[in-house]
Design a protein around this motif. Structure first.
Motif, PDB file in Angstrom:
ATOM      1  N   PRO A 102     -12.806  23.944 -18.442  1.00  0.00           N
ATOM      2  CA  PRO A 102     -12.089  25.208 -18.584  1.00  0.00           C
ATOM      3  C   PRO A 102     -10.595  25.002 -18.790  1.00  0.00           C
ATOM      4  N   CYS A 103      -9.985  26.036 -19.362  1.00  0.00           N
ATOM      5  CA  CYS A 103      -8.531  26.019 -19.451  1.00  0.00           C
ATOM      6  C   CYS A 103      -7.983  25.865 -18.033  1.00  0.00           C
ATOM      7  N   SER A 104      -8.451  26.727 -17.134  1.00  0.00           N
ATOM      8  CA  SER A 104      -7.991  26.675 -15.735  1.00  0.00           C
ATOM      9  C   SER A 104      -9.169  26.502 -14.780  1.00  0.00           C
ATOM     10  N   ILE A 126     -13.540  15.454 -17.544  1.00  0.00           N
ATOM     11  CA  ILE A 126     -13.469  16.905 -17.413  1.00  0.00           C
ATOM     12  C   ILE A 126     -12.002  17.331 -17.405  1.00  0.00           C
ATOM     13  N   ARG A 127     -11.718  18.442 -18.046  1.00  0.00           N
ATOM     14  CA  ARG A 127     -10.367  18.989 -18.014  1.00  0.00           C
ATOM     15  C   ARG A 127     -10.354  20.264 -17.167  1.00  0.00           C
ATOM     16  N   GLY A 128      -9.171  20.629 -16.740  1.00  0.00           N
ATOM     17  CA  GLY A 128      -9.022  21.874 -15.994  1.00  0.00           C
ATOM     18  C   GLY A 128      -7.610  21.925 -15.433  1.00  0.00           C
ATOM     19  N   TYR A 131      -2.124  23.873 -12.243  1.00  0.00           N
ATOM     20  CA  TYR A 131      -0.804  24.470 -12.418  1.00  0.00           C
ATOM     21  C   TYR A 131      -0.701  24.776 -13.912  1.00  0.00           C
ATOM     22  N   LYS A 132      -0.653  26.045 -14.249  1.00  0.00           N
ATOM     23  CA  LYS A 132      -0.751  26.437 -15.650  1.00  0.00           C
ATOM     24  C   LYS A 132       0.581  26.931 -16.225  1.00  0.00           C
ATOM     25  N   PRO A 133       0.927  26.482 -17.414  1.00  0.00           N
ATOM     26  CA  PRO A 133       2.134  26.997 -18.075  1.00  0.00           C
ATOM     27  C   PRO A 133       1.776  28.280 -18.832  1.00  0.00           C
ATOM     28  N   ARG A 134       1.881  29.440 -18.222  1.00  0.00           N
ATOM     29  CA  ARG A 134       1.487  30.688 -18.880  1.00  0.00           C
ATOM     30  C   ARG A 134       2.700  31.386 -19.484  1.00  0.00           C
ATOM     31  N   LEU A 182      -2.876  12.281 -16.983  1.00  0.00           N
ATOM     32  CA  LEU A 182      -1.857  13.298 -16.725  1.00  0.00           C
ATOM     33  C   LEU A 182      -1.488  13.977 -18.039  1.00  0.00           C
ATOM     34  N   GLN A 183      -1.789  15.249 -18.120  1.00  0.00           N
ATOM     35  CA  GLN A 183      -1.517  15.989 -19.356  1.00  0.00           C
ATOM     36  C   GLN A 183      -0.091  16.523 -19.355  1.00  0.00           C
ATOM     37  N   VAL A 184       0.594  16.297 -20.488  1.00  0.00           N
ATOM     38  CA  VAL A 184       1.901  16.939 -20.692  1.00  0.00           C
ATOM     39  C   VAL A 184       1.662  18.057 -21.687  1.00  0.00           C
ATOM     40  N   GLY A 185       1.979  19.275 -21.302  1.00  0.00           N
ATOM     41  CA  GLY A 185       1.705  20.412 -22.159  1.00  0.00           C
ATOM     42  C   GLY A 185       2.677  20.485 -23.324  1.00  0.00           C
ATOM     43  N   SER A 186       2.256  21.246 -24.319  1.00  0.00           N
ATOM     44  CA  SER A 186       3.057  21.440 -25.524  1.00  0.00           C
ATOM     45  C   SER A 186       4.479  21.903 -25.193  1.00  0.00           C
ATOM     46  N   ARG A 187       4.572  22.782 -24.196  1.00  0.00           N
ATOM     47  CA  ARG A 187       5.882  23.343 -23.830  1.00  0.00           C
ATOM     48  C   ARG A 187       6.786  22.305 -23.172  1.00  0.00           C
ATOM     49  N   ASN A 188       6.188  21.269 -22.673  1.00  0.00           N
ATOM     50  CA  ASN A 188       6.967  20.256 -21.955  1.00  0.00           C
ATOM     51  C   ASN A 188       7.198  18.973 -22.753  1.00  0.00           C
ATOM     52  N   LEU A 207      -0.250  13.233 -24.102  1.00  0.00           N
ATOM     53  CA  LEU A 207       0.969  13.911 -24.535  1.00  0.00           C
ATOM     54  C   LEU A 207       0.662  14.882 -25.665  1.00  0.00           C
ATOM     55  N   LYS A 208       0.611  16.171 -25.315  1.00  0.00           N
ATOM     56  CA  LYS A 208       0.372  17.192 -26.329  1.00  0.00           C
ATOM     57  C   LYS A 208       1.589  17.245 -27.256  1.00  0.00           C
ATOM     58  N   ARG A 209       1.313  17.560 -28.518  1.00  0.00           N
ATOM     59  CA  ARG A 209       2.423  17.736 -29.462  1.00  0.00           C
ATOM     60  C   ARG A 209       3.071  19.099 -29.220  1.00  0.00           C
ATOM     61  N   GLU A 237      -2.842  16.167 -30.788  1.00  0.00           N
ATOM     62  CA  GLU A 237      -2.462  17.252 -31.724  1.00  0.00           C
ATOM     63  C   GLU A 237      -3.090  18.554 -31.232  1.00  0.00           C
ATOM     64  N   ARG A 238      -2.301  19.612 -31.125  1.00  0.00           N
ATOM     65  CA  ARG A 238      -2.820  20.879 -30.584  1.00  0.00           C
ATOM     66  C   ARG A 238      -2.351  22.105 -31.366  1.00  0.00           C
ATOM     67  N   GLY A 239      -1.935  21.840 -32.601  1.00  0.00           N
ATOM     68  CA  GLY A 239      -1.592  22.972 -33.454  1.00  0.00           C
ATOM     69  C   GLY A 239      -0.132  23.357 -33.365  1.00  0.00           C
ATOM     70  N   SER A 272      -9.058  23.884 -29.421  1.00  0.00           N
ATOM     71  CA  SER A 272      -9.016  25.165 -28.713  1.00  0.00           C
ATOM     72  C   SER A 272      -7.618  25.761 -28.787  1.00  0.00           C
ATOM     73  N   GLN A 273      -6.618  25.003 -28.276  1.00  0.00           N
ATOM     74  CA  GLN A 273      -5.248  25.508 -28.437  1.00  0.00           C
ATOM     75  C   GLN A 273      -4.894  25.510 -29.928  1.00  0.00           C
ATOM     76  N   GLY A 274      -5.552  24.618 -30.686  1.00  0.00           N
ATOM     77  CA  GLY A 274      -5.226  24.429 -32.101  1.00  0.00           C
ATOM     78  C   GLY A 274      -5.637  25.579 -32.993  1.00  0.00           C
ATOM     79  N   LEU A 298     -11.725  19.954 -25.517  1.00  0.00           N
ATOM     80  CA  LEU A 298     -12.239  21.290 -25.819  1.00  0.00           C
ATOM     81  C   LEU A 298     -12.285  22.157 -24.577  1.00  0.00           C
ATOM     82  N   GLU A 299     -11.921  23.424 -24.761  1.00  0.00           N
ATOM     83  CA  GLU A 299     -12.016  24.359 -23.637  1.00  0.00           C
ATOM     84  C   GLU A 299     -13.425  24.932 -23.572  1.00  0.00           C
ATOM     85  N   VAL A 300     -14.083  24.604 -22.483  1.00  0.00           N
ATOM     86  CA  VAL A 300     -15.487  24.945 -22.283  1.00  0.00           C
ATOM     87  C   VAL A 300     -15.615  25.637 -20.925  1.00  0.00           C
TER      88      VAL A 300
HETATM   89  C1  PEP Z   1      -4.033  23.710 -22.169  1.00  0.00           C
HETATM   90  O1  PEP Z   1      -4.517  22.609 -22.489  1.00  0.00           O
HETATM   91  O2  PEP Z   1      -4.641  24.567 -21.513  1.00  0.00           O
HETATM   92  C2  PEP Z   1      -2.660  24.023 -22.619  1.00  0.00           C
HETATM   93  C3  PEP Z   1      -1.915  24.938 -22.023  1.00  0.00           C
HETATM   94  O3  PEP Z   1      -2.291  23.281 -23.670  1.00  0.00           O
HETATM   95  P1  PEP Z   1      -0.934  23.299 -24.551  1.00  0.00           P
HETATM   96  O4  PEP Z   1       0.104  22.730 -23.683  1.00  0.00           O
HETATM   97  O5  PEP Z   1      -1.287  22.439 -25.725  1.00  0.00           O
HETATM   98  O6  PEP Z   1      -0.671  24.740 -24.929  1.00  0.00           O
END
Ligand code: PEP
Ligand code: MN
Length: 351
Positions: A102-104, A126-128, A131-134, A182-188, A207-209, A237-239, A272-274, A298-300
């Motif tokens: 899931p996304c979260s 598994i992803r999830g 702490y979400k960057p909304r 450790l995922q780095v979000g697009s915003r970061n 490292l997300k683009r 790559e995430r769009g 998914s984000q793409g 993938l967000e599932v």
């Molecule tokens: C995510 O993977 O849920 C997400 C917020 O990704 P991104 O940083 O690519 O928007």
């Protein structure tokens, strides 16, 4: 310019080299790469007579001059692919890695059901987000610490590795303790202080683009992490944000082979984000696999319509299973092995 010094270079040789560079007022950076000590000198510091001269210093085994600002991340530095390891086995070096979830993280039952399903399929990551960057402060912000505990519990029960985002350096220890990648979000992606800190962590970084990042900026973000001590970087790559609201982001398929040609780092994709759209996830997954990605994220979700975040770009468990089955032939065609349970492989080969 990168000077590679052997693993056991005599301290005195290193001192001599550094003394010379200091005398010449050349700034340089200390790092290590695949067990060797390296000294990186930015291009603008390199005089034309330097390479030949520095070659004469004891302990210097090799001098390379990638013609890019990102040096350690560059394929001109080493063409052999970076190997990522999670508990020694979870990342398949020549294969197609799949991360789903899931996304979260929303609840115990949601993450347990997802983890169980993935493990039955033979998926091992598994992803999830906890702490979400909304975008909106009024949107669900994630379960935070509790969410990290839940995804760790689910992953441990079913033998999976956890990919989860670290949004802020104050959360670093907590995320490092619970996550495996450790995922780095697009915003970061442009948060250089965070990137430096990730360089000091013992776990791989996804490292997300950035949604408006040039490929060079993305590779320079990876350079920050490697230069600061962590070579385990996966590019994702995430769009990109474009003028067209028809899609949330436009996945840059060309970036996949392009970036793989520029860097030794693995390149994954997040359709998914793409795209932001459930019905585009499968076609984009096909495209990404055909373009040569090393992994898909993938967000599932067990019930996407009621997801607390990104439901419109999430697919349900059975759609995920059929997506995986459908992309298998393309992956096989490109000799990208998918490590799935034998039951799943049998289903795939019947089609
Ligand atoms: C995510 O993977 O849920 C997400 C917020 O990704 P991104 O940083 O690519 O928007
Ligand atoms: Mn999301």
């Amino acid at each position: 310019m990168i000077l590679t010094l052997g693993k056991d270079t005599n301290e005195a040789y290193i001192r001599e080299l550094e003394k010379f560079l200091n005398q010449e007022s050349v700034s340089f950076y200390r790092a290590s790469f695949r067990g060797n000590l390296v000294r990186v000198i930015p291009d603008e510091e390199v005089g034309s007579e330097f390479p030949q001269y520095l070659n004469t210093f004891k302990g210097v085994q090799e001098i390379q001059s990638p013609s890019t600002d990102y040096q350690l991340a560059s394929k001109a530095f080493t063409s052999s692919s970076t190997q990522i390891s999670v508990n020694n086995e979870i990342i398949h070096q020549q294969g197609l890695n799949l991360v789903a979830g899931p996304c979260s993280v929303e609840s115990h039952s949601q993450i347990m059901e997802t983890a169980h399903f993935l493990s039955e399929m033979g998926i091992n990551l598994i992803r999830g987000g906890a702490y979400k960057p909304r975008t909106s402060p009024y949107s669900f912000q994630g379960l935070g610490h509790e969410g990290l505990g839940l995804i760790r519990e689910a992953a441990d029960r079913y033998g999976l590795g956890v990919v989860t985002e670290v949004m802020d350096y104050q959360l670093m220890d907590e995320v490092v303790a619970h996550g495996d990648i450790l995922q780095v979000g697009s915003r970061n992606m442009f948060n250089y202080q965070l990137l430096k800190q990730l360089g000091e962590q013992p776990k791989p970084v996804l490292l997300k683009r950035g949604m408006f990042a040039k490929i060079e900026e993305w590779l320079l973000a990876a350079e920050y992490i490697i230069l600061n001590g962590n070579e385990q970087v996966i590019l994702c790559e995430r769009g990109l944000r474009t003028f067209d609201p028809a899609v949330r982001n436009q996945m840059d398929i060309a970036a996949i082979p392009l970036t793989k040609g520029l860097s030794h780092l693995p390149v994954w994709a997040d359709p998914s984000q793409g795209s932001g759209r459930r019905n585009l996830i499968e076609p984009l997954s096909h495209a990404a696999v055909a373009a040569g990605v090393d992994g898909l994220m993938l967000e599932v979700h067990p019930d996407p319509d009621n997801a607390l975040s990104d439901g419109s770009q999430s697919i349900n468990l059975s759609a995920f299973k059929s997506l995986v089955k459908n992309i298998l032939p393309t992956a096989q065609h490109l000799n990208k092995k998918l490590y799935l349970s034998s039951a799943m492989k049998a289903t795939a080969s019947n089609h």
